[in-house]
Write a protein that holds these residues in place. Structure first.
Motif, short mmCIF file in Angstrom:
data_model
loop_
_atom_site.label_atom_id
_atom_site.label_comp_id
_atom_site.label_asym_id
_atom_site.label_seq_id
_atom_site.Cartn_x
_atom_site.Cartn_y
_atom_site.Cartn_z
N LYS A 68 -3.72 3.58 0.44
CA LYS A 68 -2.68 4.08 -0.47
C LYS A 68 -1.75 2.96 -0.94
O LYS A 68 -1.18 3.05 -2.03
CB LYS A 68 -1.87 5.19 0.20
CG LYS A 68 -2.65 6.48 0.32
CD LYS A 68 -1.81 7.59 0.88
CE LYS A 68 -2.59 8.89 0.90
NZ LYS A 68 -1.78 10.01 1.40
N ALA A 69 -1.57 1.92 -0.14
CA ALA A 69 -0.69 0.82 -0.52
C ALA A 69 -1.40 -0.23 -1.37
O ALA A 69 -0.74 -1.06 -2.00
CB ALA A 69 -0.12 0.16 0.74
N ALA A 70 -2.72 -0.19 -1.40
CA ALA A 70 -3.50 -1.20 -2.13
C ALA A 70 -3.04 -1.31 -3.58
O ALA A 70 -2.80 -0.32 -4.25
CB ALA A 70 -4.98 -0.85 -2.07
N GLY A 71 -2.91 -2.53 -4.03
CA GLY A 71 -2.54 -2.78 -5.42
C GLY A 71 -1.04 -2.78 -5.68
O GLY A 71 -0.60 -3.10 -6.78
N ASN A 72 -0.24 -2.43 -4.68
CA ASN A 72 1.21 -2.44 -4.83
C ASN A 72 1.78 -3.70 -4.20
O ASN A 72 1.34 -4.11 -3.12
CB ASN A 72 1.83 -1.22 -4.13
CG ASN A 72 1.45 0.07 -4.81
OD1 ASN A 72 1.95 0.38 -5.87
ND2 ASN A 72 0.55 0.82 -4.19
N PRO A 73 2.75 -4.32 -4.85
CA PRO A 73 3.37 -5.52 -4.25
C PRO A 73 4.04 -5.14 -2.92
O PRO A 73 4.71 -4.11 -2.83
CB PRO A 73 4.43 -5.93 -5.27
CG PRO A 73 4.09 -5.21 -6.53
CD PRO A 73 3.35 -3.98 -6.14
N THR A 74 3.85 -5.95 -1.90
CA THR A 74 4.39 -5.62 -0.59
C THR A 74 5.92 -5.53 -0.62
O THR A 74 6.49 -4.79 0.18
CB THR A 74 3.96 -6.63 0.49
OG1 THR A 74 4.31 -7.95 0.08
CG2 THR A 74 2.48 -6.53 0.76
#
Length: 143
Positions: free
Chosen positions: A21-27
């Motif tokens: 779900k976090a993939a592709g979002n800036p940390t």
């Protein structure tokens, strides 16, 4: 836009959903909150290490609990991880080991987060404290 979801953590397998779900979002746009009814320090440190390996640079905060809630269920002695992904908001964390003077602790955290863009703070404090007898002299929370 903000998306948020919670998972019940039992093993590293449970972190796959978080990673997907976090993939592709800036940390720097991700906030992970760990709520633990499990007070085994080694287990918590392992969890934090696993999260950091999967999502390097992500902001992680956490606290112990007297009960955890996920998917409408009230749990005890479990670990729940809430992940919030912000579209535009950048997340920053700070920590203080000051536990004897709450005013000083607040100032220390405030200085650590001081920024023209800061709009909100989530603060977890110690309900109980105990001196650390491992030589560091630091105070740690055991709540």
């Amino acid at each position: 836009m903000i998306s948020s979801f919670s998972i019940r953590y039992k093993s590293s397998f449970d972190l796959e959903e978080l990673e997907i779900k976090a993939a592709g979002n800036p940390t720097e746009h991700i906030l992970i909150q760990v709520f633990s009814g499990v007070l085994e320090q080694s287990r918590i440190l392992t969890l934090i290490d696993e999260i950091q390996q999967r999502l390097p640079g992500v902001s992680i905060v956490g606290t112990s609990t007297g009960g955890e809630i996920v998917d409408g269920q009230s749990l005890e002695e479990e670990i729940v991880i809430n992940t919030t992904i912000f579209e535009h908001t950048r997340v920053t964390t700070a920590i203080t080991f000051q536990n004897d003077d709450l005013s000083a602790a607040g100032k220390e955290i405030g200085l650590g987060l001081k920024n023209d863009e800061t709009r909100v703070a989530i603060v977890f404090g110690c309900g109980l404290k105990e001196k650390n007898h491992q030589g560091s002299g630091a105070t740690e929370c055991n709540s």
